[in-house]
Motif scaffolding. Structure first.
Motif, PDB file in Angstrom:
ATOM      1  N   VAL A  66       0.890  -1.242  -0.044  1.00 39.87           N
ATOM      2  CA  VAL A  66       0.044  -0.008   0.022  1.00 39.87           C
ATOM      3  C   VAL A  66       0.918   1.313   0.034  1.00 39.87           C
ATOM      4  O   VAL A  66       0.215   2.294  -0.456  1.00 39.87           O
ATOM      5  N   THR A  67       2.193   1.149   0.323  1.00 39.25           N
ATOM      6  CA  THR A  67       2.816   2.329   0.422  1.00 39.25           C
ATOM      7  C   THR A  67       3.840   2.496  -0.914  1.00 39.25           C
ATOM      8  O   THR A  67       3.524   3.051  -2.101  1.00 39.25           O
ATOM      9  N   LEU A  68       4.968   1.593  -0.883  1.00 42.00           N
ATOM     10  CA  LEU A  68       5.644   1.874  -1.920  1.00 42.00           C
ATOM     11  C   LEU A  68       4.945   1.168  -3.257  1.00 42.00           C
ATOM     12  O   LEU A  68       5.157   1.739  -4.421  1.00 42.00           O
ATOM     13  N   GLY A  69       4.288   0.110  -3.136  1.00 39.81           N
ATOM     14  CA  GLY A  69       3.415  -0.631  -3.983  1.00 39.81           C
ATOM     15  C   GLY A  69       2.578   0.538  -4.791  1.00 39.81           C
ATOM     16  O   GLY A  69       2.719   0.774  -5.852  1.00 39.81           O
ATOM     17  N   ASN A  70       1.807   1.178  -3.935  1.00 31.85           N
ATOM     18  CA  ASN A  70       0.664   2.165  -4.445  1.00 31.85           C
ATOM     19  C   ASN A  70       1.570   3.254  -5.286  1.00 31.85           C
ATOM     20  O   ASN A  70       1.018   3.642  -6.129  1.00 31.85           O
ATOM     21  N   PHE A  71       2.855   3.683  -4.544  1.00 31.13           N
ATOM     22  CA  PHE A  71       3.450   4.843  -5.172  1.00 31.13           C
ATOM     23  C   PHE A  71       4.157   4.266  -6.558  1.00 31.13           C
ATOM     24  O   PHE A  71       4.105   4.938  -7.669  1.00 31.13           O
ATOM     25  N   ILE A  72       4.758   3.184  -6.521  1.00 30.26           N
ATOM     26  CA  ILE A  72       5.904   2.811  -7.558  1.00 30.26           C
ATOM     27  C   ILE A  72       5.160   2.140  -8.827  1.00 30.26           C
ATOM     28  O   ILE A  72       5.636   2.114  -9.900  1.00 30.26           O
ATOM     29  N   VAL A  73       4.094   1.352  -8.411  1.00 31.33           N
ATOM     30  CA  VAL A  73       3.534   0.352  -9.489  1.00 31.33           C
ATOM     31  C   VAL A  73       3.308   0.989 -10.875  1.00 31.33           C
ATOM     32  O   VAL A  73       3.678   0.918 -11.871  1.00 31.33           O
ATOM     33  N   PRO A  74       2.287   2.144 -10.559  1.00 37.27           N
ATOM     34  CA  PRO A  74       1.942   2.862 -11.835  1.00 37.27           C
ATOM     35  C   PRO A  74       3.064   3.605 -12.709  1.00 37.27           C
ATOM     36  O   PRO A  74       3.186   3.451 -13.732  1.00 37.27           O
ATOM     37  N   LEU A  75       4.126   4.113 -11.817  1.00 33.67           N
ATOM     38  CA  LEU A  75       5.314   4.586 -12.328  1.00 33.67           C
ATOM     39  C   LEU A  75       6.067   3.718 -13.078  1.00 33.67           C
ATOM     40  O   LEU A  75       6.672   3.856 -14.364  1.00 33.67           O
ATOM     41  N   MET A  76       6.221   2.306 -12.320  1.00 37.05           N
ATOM     42  CA  MET A  76       7.060   1.231 -13.157  1.00 37.05           C
ATOM     43  C   MET A  76       6.156   0.762 -14.390  1.00 37.05           C
ATOM     44  O   MET A  76       6.982   0.395 -15.385  1.00 37.05           O
TER      45      MET A  76
END
Lengths: 216, 542, 104
Positions: B95-105
């Motif tokens: 929910v933290t790193l995943g939420n932030f990074i998944v769309p960016l990646m």
């Protein structure tokens, strides 16, 4: 009209991309729901395994007529809703609303039959597990467990159906405002998936509750 | 690209400056802002859970227990377990790193269902509030596993309220997992084929499979538990024909895969960091990918190893023991691949890398001791002892929390636009590593010698090791407070970060730090494999 | 979807339901009675195929549905493995009913 011209959220390439993603999302949610109800199925297997005679004795106390009628009602409701989806794909909003209204009324009829009449009778006959449970003797243990399964399963299915009524009502309202057309009917299709899933769950619960225990 | 990114960074337009009102945060559908909301929330939960742990270790300094009441002690370790498992470990990375990074990646502008993402945070907070309320107004003394019939008949705590809180938080997990799976299927940037995806995406995909398919089982199990507690009859009561082991089967059907919810994202983070700081492509990318998927599937087939001494049939115990060995294979593949990546790499020991290397070491120990307890015969001796406690803390706290910090430091410049102070970061990594070993290694020995877990007092001969463990806790606590301090400081005073401070691959580095609200000015196109780090010529380094 | 196809599906569903209810009155022995689920599974398949048009969405839809079924199978199969193979030794002193008191 070109597909790209239709409005869509900024993370999608096109309205079609968004629509198909919404459908996929609902299917994944339903997969999750399968596991939710799966626990009940496993409890059914395990409880019946340990107490077969009593469990089946409990099942024989259920109201087969109401159960069967309710199954017919839900199948029909689901069929009406599917017809509604087909109508809106031909941009026929009036027919969509009629079909959804019929589906909604049938859903309500299910709830009334189930909770207004059937549960009412079950409770009046002391079939709710507890100290005043109607069945005594050797079969009591298993029969009580059956009714734990029965009340939990029908209550949760009923809650899903109630949520479905809310969703179908929301579709009717939005259709009434003329928001849907052949170009844009994603919410209609997505709610349809949920509505049919609730039907599906009942189709599986029906033999588990009413038929399998009704043996010789 | 870099010129445009630099210009955007200079103009200061980012998701952080896109609205300053409370409303613009609480009603945001921006995945990056939701990640920040979650980061703040789980930090609070982490320190509440850690306080519980600290009190548990405080009690165990003397054999008879410094906290006089065993009842209070039971409530403390239950609070520690419940808060840490459901409100920190399970959600933390997704929910933290995943939420932030998944769309960016992915090269996407947001997740597939942004509103659902926001709803998931509110569900999480609602569930958390209910659990905290019940824990602070009396609590529960059942342990985080809620075994029946203790929970349904004997426990005097707020079982139903706690269970409702966990039930609600479960739907937040499902929403997050659903969002990730659908986004990864449907929102990959042009050219981002499945096998060009960074391993972090694969890991979160595997995690989400577990979130979506295991959490509903826990939810329904808790419904049955609450029913039984309220009506005093249910499917788990052995005196009324039910089967208490059914509860354990259902509980572990969720909770064993949940262990992999906690650790799989860690695998993903480490698979990003090790190549970036070794300047080499990830060794055996395909193997790492399939190992992630393999773990997600096999993790569902092993839950029975929690019940070897519970009275399950010998046949099923054998089946579950064999299956449990199988899940070690993909985990080991990953460790070998990280080491293969390090081999002949040009390694830089920045803080994220130190945390990641710490993860590899701690996870390897946690994983290998898992084989001991998966063995049917050894488990009979070791189960319900501190050996098990040490084993799963090596995986979850040593492994998972190290990986979380590794990822947090690695992406901190991207998330905040600021650098953390490097020397403090390295010191933190080292202190946590040392404090962790001092806290938990003695517990392996204690467990092997036979000290049972979940007891308020213990035999006097165990005191030396227990004091060591409690002393380690203070170092560990300092290690956890340190990042809280210097990361907060860096928000205001940290050096401004460039778009790609680590010179790493991955689409998230091709946009300014912090990213603009729409993530990418132009949709990126992927043309090469992940981790395409140039191999420097050997003579260049001499 | 053509009205004929929808009507036909509806009729078939009710037909299978009638067969299922009718078959439940046959003297089927207790161990074989769970077979009455088979018509229900057929009906579930029909609802998925026709009402929910599982074949029409993106491929990933079939993948999700298959995953749901596979994991349900894991839950039911491995979940019942232990209860179905467990030997419960009766405890003579027990007064209240236990699983051991009513062996299958």
């Amino acid at each position: 009209m070109s597909d790209a011209a239709l409005p869509h959220a900024f993370q999608y390439e096109s309205a079609r991309h968004q629509a198909r993603t919404a459908i996929a999302g609902m299917w994944l949610f339903l997969a999750s729901e399968v596991l939710f109800f799966g626990v009940l199925f496993l409890s059914w297997i395990v409880c019946r395994h340990w107490n077969q005679a009593g469990f089946d004795a409990g099942a024989r106390q259920t109201a087969l007529a109401i159960g069967t009628l309710n199954t017919v009602i839900l199948i029909t409701s689901s069929a009406f809703y599917t017809a509604g989806v087909a109508f809106i794909e031909a941009s026929n909003t009036r027919r969509l609303i009629q079909c959804c209204a019929l589906a909604w009324v049938l859903g309500l009829a299910f709830l009334i039959l189930k909770f207004g009449i059937e549960w009412h009778e079950d409770l009046a006959r002391h079939l709710f597990p507890g100290p005043r449970f109607a069945i005594t003797g050797e079969l009591r243990t298993g029969a009580q467990l059956f009714f734990v399964f029965y009340f939990v399963a029908t209550a949760l299915h009923g809650l899903h159906l109630l949520a479905g009524l809310g969703l179908v009502g929301w579709i009717i309202r939005r259709a009434g405002r003329g928001e849907f057309s052949a170009q844009y009917s994603t919410p209609v299709a997505v709610v349809g998936l949920y509505w049919s899933f609730v039907d599906m769950v009942w189709i599986v619960l029906f033999p588990l509750i009413y038929l399998i225990g009704r043996g010789p | 690209m870099s010129a445009a990114a630099g210009a955007a960074a200079l103009s200061g337009e980012s998701y952080l400056t896109d609205g300053f009102s409370l409303r613009s945060w609480l009603l945001t559908t921006d995945h990056k802002r939701i990640a920040i909301l979650y980061l703040a929330s789980i930090t609070v939960f982490f320190f509440i859970g850690a306080a519980g742990a600290a009190l548990v270790r405080y009690n165990l300094i003397v054999p008879e227990g410094l906290i006089k009441s065993a009842e209070t002690y039971n409530r403390l370790f239950t609070m520690h377990g419940v808060v840490m498992v459901w409100f920190f470990l399970v959600p933390a990375v997704p929910v933290t790193l995943g939420n932030f990074i998944v769309p960016l990646m992915l090269g996407a502008r947001d997740l597939a269902f942004p509103k659902l993402n926001l709803v998931s945070w509110y569900l999480f907070m609602l569930g958390g509030a209910i659990v905290l309320y019940s824990l602070f107004t009396g609590g529960v003394d059942t342990g985080w596993t809620f075994y029946t019939p203790l929970t349904t008949q004997y426990s005097k705590g707020h079982v139903v309220a706690t269970v409702i809180g966990i039930f609600i938080a479960g739907f937040s997990s499902i929403a997050t997992g659903l969002n990730f799976i659908v986004s990864i299927h449907r929102l990959r940037a042009p050219g981002m084929t499945w096998f060009r995806m960074p391993v972090f995406l694969w890991s979160l995909y595997a995690t989400s499979v577990i979130l979506v398919l295991a959490t509903p089982v826990l939810a329904m199990t808790l419904v049955l538990l609450a029913f039984e507690r309220i009506f005093h009859i249910g499917v788990f009561d052995p005196t009324l024909g039910g089967d208490p082991l059914l509860f354990q089967h259902l509980f572990w059907f969720y909770s064993h895969p949940a262990v992999y919810i906690m650790i799989l994202p860690g695998f993903g983070i480490v698979s990003e960091i090790v190549p970036a700081f070794s300047r080499k492509p990830l060794f055996g990318y395909t193997f790492v990918v399939w190992a992630s998927i393999g773990i997600a599937v096999i993790s569902f087939l092993v839950w029975g190893h929690h019940m070897f001494v519970a009275g399950t049939s010998l046949f099923s115990a054998l089946v579950f023991s064999i299956l449990s060995y199988m899940v070690a294979v993909p985990s080991a593949i990953k460790v070998f691949n990280w080491i293969g990546t390090l081999h002949k790499g040009f390694i830089r020991f920045d803080a994220p890398m130190l945390y990641a290397l710490g993860f590899i070491g701690l996870f390897t120990m946690g994983g290998l001791t898992g084989l001991f307890v998966a063995a049917l015969a050894a488990d009979v001796h070791l189960t319900q002892t501190y050996f098990v406690v040490a084993h799963f803390h090596y995986v979850m706290v040593g492994g998972m929390v190290s990986a979380f910090f590794a990822g947090l430091h690695y992406w901190w410049p991207k998330i905040t636009g600021r650098h953390y102070p490097e020397m403090w970061g390295r010191a933190g990594a080292l202190i946590i590593f040392i404090g962790f070993h001092l806290t938990f290694f003695p517990q392996f020995i204690l467990g092997y010698l036979g000290m049972p877990r979940r007891y308020h007092s213990y035999a006097p001969e165990f005191q030396v090791l227990n004091v060591l463990s409690s002393a380690g806790t203070t170092i560990l606590a300092a290690g956890y407070l340190l990042p809280l301090g210097y990361l907060t400081w860096s928000l205001l005073r940290g050096e401004r970060a460039a778009p790609n401070p680590w010179d790493a691959t991955g689409l998230e580095w091709q946009t300014p730090s912090p990213p603009p609200t729409e993530n990418f000015v132009a949709t990126p196109v992927v043309t090469e494999e992940p981790y395409a780090y140039p191999r420097p010529k050997p003579q260049a380094t001499s | 979807m053509s009205p004929r196809r929808l009507l036909l599906t509806w009729g078939l569903l009710l037909g299978v339901l009638a067969i299922e209810v009718g078959a439940s009155f046959l003297p089927i022995g207790r161990p074989a009675r769970p077979l009455l689920l088979l018509p229900a599974l057929l009906m579930v398949g029909m609802v998925a195929a026709i009402f929910m048009q599982i074949g029409r969405g993106p491929t990933v839809v079939r993948l999700f549905a298959a995953a749901g079924l596979l994991w349900l199978l894991i839950l039911l199969a491995l979940g019942s493995l232990d209860p179905l193979t467990r030997i419960v030794y009766p405890v003579p002193a027990m007064e209240r009913a236990t699983p051991a008191a009513n062996p299958p």
